[in-house]
Scaffold this motif. Structure first.
Motif, mmCIF file in Angstrom:
data_model
loop_
_atom_site.group_PDB
_atom_site.id
_atom_site.type_symbol
_atom_site.label_atom_id
_atom_site.label_comp_id
_atom_site.label_asym_id
_atom_site.label_seq_id
_atom_site.Cartn_x
_atom_site.Cartn_y
_atom_site.Cartn_z
ATOM 1 N N PRO A 172 8.378 4.067 15.043
ATOM 2 C CA PRO A 172 9.693 3.313 14.931
ATOM 3 C C PRO A 172 9.483 1.889 14.531
ATOM 4 C CG PRO A 172 9.079 3.782 17.335
ATOM 5 C CD PRO A 172 8.373 4.833 16.501
ATOM 6 N N GLY A 173 8.398 1.320 14.926
ATOM 7 C CA GLY A 173 7.975 0.140 14.491
ATOM 8 C C GLY A 173 7.479 -0.231 13.036
ATOM 9 N N ASN A 174 7.380 1.060 12.142
ATOM 10 C CA ASN A 174 6.901 1.228 10.826
ATOM 11 C C ASN A 174 5.498 0.651 10.659
ATOM 12 O OD1 ASN A 174 9.239 2.323 9.336
ATOM 13 N ND2 ASN A 174 10.458 0.753 10.617
ATOM 14 N N VAL A 175 5.284 0.051 9.528
ATOM 15 C CA VAL A 175 3.972 -0.323 9.011
ATOM 16 C C VAL A 175 3.199 -1.014 10.261
ATOM 17 C CG1 VAL A 175 2.391 -1.242 7.258
ATOM 18 C CG2 VAL A 175 4.304 0.408 6.844
ATOM 19 N N ARG A 176 4.194 -2.216 10.488
ATOM 20 C CA ARG A 176 3.817 -3.088 11.429
ATOM 21 C C ARG A 176 3.040 -2.372 12.761
ATOM 22 N NH1 ARG A 176 8.052 -6.811 12.843
ATOM 23 N NH2 ARG A 176 7.748 -7.591 10.754
ATOM 24 N N GLU A 177 3.867 -1.426 13.162
ATOM 25 C CA GLU A 177 3.499 -0.679 14.367
ATOM 26 C C GLU A 177 2.062 -0.061 14.136
ATOM 27 O OE1 GLU A 177 4.662 3.091 17.291
ATOM 28 O OE2 GLU A 177 5.877 2.310 15.746
ATOM 29 N N LEU A 178 2.122 0.630 13.005
ATOM 30 C CA LEU A 178 0.662 1.192 12.509
ATOM 31 C C LEU A 178 -0.488 0.350 12.550
ATOM 32 C CD1 LEU A 178 -1.214 3.652 11.789
ATOM 33 C CD2 LEU A 178 -0.455 3.230 9.437
ATOM 34 N N GLU A 179 -0.240 -0.823 12.120
ATOM 35 C CA GLU A 179 -1.298 -1.978 11.854
ATOM 36 C C GLU A 179 -1.789 -2.210 13.387
ATOM 37 O OE1 GLU A 179 -2.106 -6.265 9.969
ATOM 38 O OE2 GLU A 179 -0.202 -5.328 9.687
ATOM 39 N N LYS A 212 4.856 9.719 5.405
ATOM 40 C CA LYS A 212 3.880 10.025 6.212
ATOM 41 C C LYS A 212 2.704 10.250 5.553
ATOM 42 C CE LYS A 212 5.866 11.193 10.549
ATOM 43 N NZ LYS A 212 5.886 11.860 11.699
ATOM 44 N N ASP A 213 2.706 10.628 4.141
ATOM 45 C CA ASP A 213 1.515 10.949 2.928
ATOM 46 C C ASP A 213 0.697 9.636 2.815
ATOM 47 O OD1 ASP A 213 3.999 10.332 1.923
ATOM 48 O OD2 ASP A 213 3.260 11.033 -0.080
ATOM 49 N N ASP A 214 1.610 8.548 3.082
ATOM 50 C CA ASP A 214 0.873 7.280 2.846
ATOM 51 C C ASP A 214 0.118 6.715 4.051
ATOM 52 O OD1 ASP A 214 1.473 6.761 0.287
ATOM 53 O OD2 ASP A 214 3.238 5.673 0.707
ATOM 54 N N ILE A 215 0.247 7.651 5.374
ATOM 55 C CA ILE A 215 -0.467 6.888 6.523
ATOM 56 C C ILE A 215 -2.020 6.873 6.279
ATOM 57 C CG2 ILE A 215 -1.049 7.627 8.625
ATOM 58 C CD1 ILE A 215 1.993 8.473 9.117
ATOM 59 N N PRO A 216 -2.865 7.763 5.629
ATOM 60 C CA PRO A 216 -4.137 7.752 5.679
ATOM 61 C C PRO A 216 -4.649 6.515 4.727
ATOM 62 C CG PRO A 216 -3.527 10.031 5.141
ATOM 63 C CD PRO A 216 -2.295 9.231 5.100
ATOM 64 N N ILE A 222 0.920 -1.098 -0.027
ATOM 65 C CA ILE A 222 -0.021 0.023 -0.025
ATOM 66 C C ILE A 222 0.821 1.469 0.096
ATOM 67 C CG2 ILE A 222 -1.881 1.220 1.273
ATOM 68 C CD1 ILE A 222 -2.359 -1.454 0.216
ATOM 69 N N GLY A 223 0.349 2.255 -0.793
ATOM 70 C CA GLY A 223 1.315 3.569 -1.115
ATOM 71 C C GLY A 223 1.199 4.200 -2.350
ATOM 72 N N GLN A 224 1.135 5.617 -2.356
ATOM 73 C CA GLN A 224 1.161 6.206 -3.505
ATOM 74 C C GLN A 224 2.474 7.244 -3.299
ATOM 75 O OE1 GLN A 224 -0.624 5.934 -6.258
ATOM 76 N NE2 GLN A 224 -1.410 4.040 -5.297
ATOM 77 N N ASN A 225 3.355 7.254 -2.427
ATOM 78 C CA ASN A 225 4.359 8.140 -2.122
ATOM 79 C C ASN A 225 5.445 7.967 -3.251
ATOM 80 O OD1 ASN A 225 7.390 7.954 -1.133
ATOM 81 N ND2 ASN A 225 6.287 9.645 -0.103
ATOM 82 N N HIS A 226 6.099 8.931 -3.776
ATOM 83 C CA HIS A 226 6.869 8.531 -5.165
ATOM 84 C C HIS A 226 7.870 7.309 -4.969
ATOM 85 C CE1 HIS A 226 9.472 11.084 -2.499
ATOM 86 N NE2 HIS A 226 10.628 10.826 -3.352
ATOM 87 N N MET A 234 -6.634 11.020 13.083
ATOM 88 C CA MET A 234 -6.054 10.847 11.750
ATOM 89 C C MET A 234 -4.661 11.852 11.865
ATOM 90 S SD MET A 234 -5.213 9.161 8.987
ATOM 91 C CE MET A 234 -7.105 8.482 8.259
ATOM 92 N N ALA A 235 -5.075 13.063 12.385
ATOM 93 C CA ALA A 235 -3.571 13.922 12.470
ATOM 94 C C ALA A 235 -2.917 13.608 13.520
ATOM 95 C CB ALA A 235 -4.234 15.597 12.825
ATOM 96 N N ALA A 236 -3.260 12.843 14.702
ATOM 97 C CA ALA A 236 -2.266 12.437 15.651
ATOM 98 C C ALA A 236 -1.355 11.129 15.105
ATOM 99 C CB ALA A 236 -2.944 12.122 16.791
ATOM 100 N N LEU A 237 -2.094 10.332 14.312
ATOM 101 C CA LEU A 237 -1.372 9.080 13.673
ATOM 102 C C LEU A 237 -0.487 9.778 12.575
ATOM 103 C CD1 LEU A 237 -4.341 6.762 12.878
ATOM 104 C CD2 LEU A 237 -2.399 6.531 14.702
ATOM 105 N N GLN A 238 -0.573 10.740 11.845
ATOM 106 C CA GLN A 238 0.274 11.216 10.962
ATOM 107 C C GLN A 238 1.364 11.989 11.659
ATOM 108 O OE1 GLN A 238 -2.968 12.971 8.091
ATOM 109 N NE2 GLN A 238 -1.319 12.293 6.813
ATOM 110 N N ASP A 239 1.053 12.481 12.887
ATOM 111 C CA ASP A 239 2.357 13.155 13.544
ATOM 112 C C ASP A 239 3.445 12.157 14.342
ATOM 113 O OD1 ASP A 239 3.086 15.731 14.272
ATOM 114 O OD2 ASP A 239 2.508 15.447 16.307
ATOM 115 N N HIS A 240 3.124 10.901 14.228
ATOM 116 C CA HIS A 240 4.031 9.854 14.996
ATOM 117 C C HIS A 240 4.953 9.706 14.411
ATOM 118 C CE1 HIS A 240 4.718 6.908 18.000
ATOM 119 N NE2 HIS A 240 4.514 5.794 17.319
#
Length: 480
Positions: free
Chosen positions: A357-364, A319-323, A145-149, A348-354
């Motif tokens: 350190p655990g990357n995508v796995r941490e977000l999941e 971080k633009d891929d977080i949403p 997942i992601g649309q970052n360049h 969502m804003a709070a999530l984008q501000d983090h």
């Protein structure tokens, strides 16, 4: 004329040489096997477009050779030739997948026609498979997942390198999705019909890794009552991922280097070289070039693995891929009745501000935990972990002792000790699930016994668990 490989199997020297001569004159690459056993060895080591085999042979007959072909190269065709033709054997051969059952003696032009038709069928089958891969390639890539360049460039590189049969080194921080990249390469590759074998190099001791990867011969060591095929041998024709390759011991690195160079293995306690046809992918969160310069990783192995290098950027750099990722995980973990929850702009804003350190796995994990804590249609900021919802402070409900009866109110307090933070977090989770210890243990990621021990410890410290988690008030209300 062409890059088509044919295997001719016949224990009769004259027949074998005559068929091979005819096919070589027509421009095909031909290998010969004098027995069914030799044919099986060649099938393990090479990829053939067509196999022509005699039916009656000692030990391993033509039907057994054909079965092996269908297992190892299901897109290849098999022509069976026999001097003992019967209706029963012909029916059996055709039912098991033979392209044609040709009795001896046969006409040379007839053989040439059969070879041409069988190869055309193989070609068409492979074209269909290739078209299917092209159609599904986009779907396969969208797993990442992601649309970052940087991610879009990575997706293009994955699609391109998947069609090559070279070694690939995938690098990135822990939790960025290195195994997902490796698996996507495999699924889009010509080897997708064969096995994908991930091996965690940090999870095996050197002795266990040696035996698991290479297998062993009978009586190679105490307790080895029979020979055992190793993982590399069992993955023949497929793709092997060496995850956390930087953790591999030096002595094992030497053995892996030999596999990469020779494409052969020797079982533990054995002397016979066994050819293996595998594609090697490796993944690491270390800088292997620096490790090699420091003498902690073999330079020759690094250069063998690093034919193509793919780097996955950490989540903090995209971080633009977080949403996109958040909505993907919300759909992945729907609530009751498959209801997909939304998320508030503040959350969502709070999530984008983090910084993750655990990357995508941490977000999941954060999204999964927030869904477990949320009883509303929308995830609000207070459903998120405290290190995200209130960075720098920890919002908690004060813990009440046995003598305290004042109502709990939320307040912001400075960061506390690790033990105090753990205790407050555990009691908060218990409060959120109305004291249900099984659900609380699942959210905390521990078993129920471990939770019980921690609560027992808090009680010994003089903490009233029911009062601290709001259960005492609930009981009084129900009694009233």
């Amino acid at each position: 004329m062409t890059d088509i490989h044919i295997l001719v199997v016949d224990d009769d020297l004259v027949n074998r040489e005559n068929i091979s001569h005819i096919l070589e004159k027509d421009g095909y690459f031909v290998q010969k096997a004098v027995s069914g056993e030799e044919a099986l060895q060649k099938l393990q080591a090479h990829r053939f477009d067509l196999v022509i085999t005699d039916m009656k042979m000692a030990e391993v007959d033509g039907l057994q050779v054909m079965t092996a072909v269908k297992d190892m190269a299901p897109d290849a065709e098999v022509i069976i030739i026999t001097g003992y033709a019967t209706v029963h054997s012909a029916v059996e051969a055709m039912n098991k997948g033979a392209f044609y059952y040709l009795p001896k003696p046969f006409n040379i032009d007839k053989l040439r026609d059969l070879v041409s038709r069988a190869l055309e069928k193989t070609r068409l089958r492979r074209e269909v498979l290739n078209l299917r891969r092209q159609i599904t390639a986009k779907e396969g890539i969208t797993q990442f997942i992601g649309q970052n360049h940087a991610i879009l460039r990575l997706k293009d590189d994955i699609a391109q390198v998947a069609q090559m049969d070279c070694n690939v080194l995938v690098t990135g921080d822990t939790g960025t999705g290195k195994e997902l990249v490796a698996r996507t390469i495999y699924e889009l590759s010509p080897r997708a019909n064969n096995r994908f074998l991930p091996i965690n190099c940090g999870a095996l001791t050197e002795e266990l890794m040696l035996n698991e990867l290479f297998g062993h011969e009978k009586e190679a060591f105490t307790g080895a009552s029979k020979w055992r095929k190793g993982l590399l041998e069992s993955a023949n024709g497929g793709v092997v991922l060496f995850d956390e390759i930087g953790e591999m011991p030096m002595t094992m690195q030497v053995k892996l280097l030999r596999v990469l160079q020779e494409r052969k293995i020797i079982r533990v306690g054995g002397t016979r070289e066994i050819p293996v046809d595998i594609r090697i992918l490796a993944a690491t969160n270390r800088n292997l070039q620096e490790e090699a310069m420091a003498g902690r990783f073999r330079q020759d192995l690094f250069y063998r693995l690093n034919v193509v290098s793919l780097h996955i950027p950490p989540l903090r750099e995209r971080k633009d891929d977080i949403p996109l990722l958040v909505h993907h995980f919300l759909a992945k973990y729907p609530g009751p009745d498959d209801h997909i929850k939304s998320i508030s702009p503040e959350a969502m804003a709070a999530l984008q501000d983090h910084d993750y350190p655990g990357n995508v796995r941490e977000l999941e994990n954060i999204i999964e935990r927030s869904l477990a804590m949320c009883n509303e249609p929308e995830i609000k900021i207070y459903h998120l972990p405290r290190e995200i919802s209130s960075p720098g402070t920890i919002t908690v409900s004060p813990i009440h002792s046995c003598e305290t009866s004042a109502p709990a109110t939320a307040e912001a307090v400075p960061c506390l000790t690790l033990e105090e933070n753990e205790r407050r977090y555990i009691l908060d989770v218990l409060r959120s699930v109305d004291g249900n210890k099984t659900r609380a243990a699942a959210i905390l990621g521990i078993d129920r016994v471990s939770l019980w021990r921690k609560l027992k410890k808090y009680q010994n410290q003089g903490i009233d668990i029911d009062n601290a988690t709001g259960q005492k008030k609930k009981k009084k209300k129900e009694e009233g």
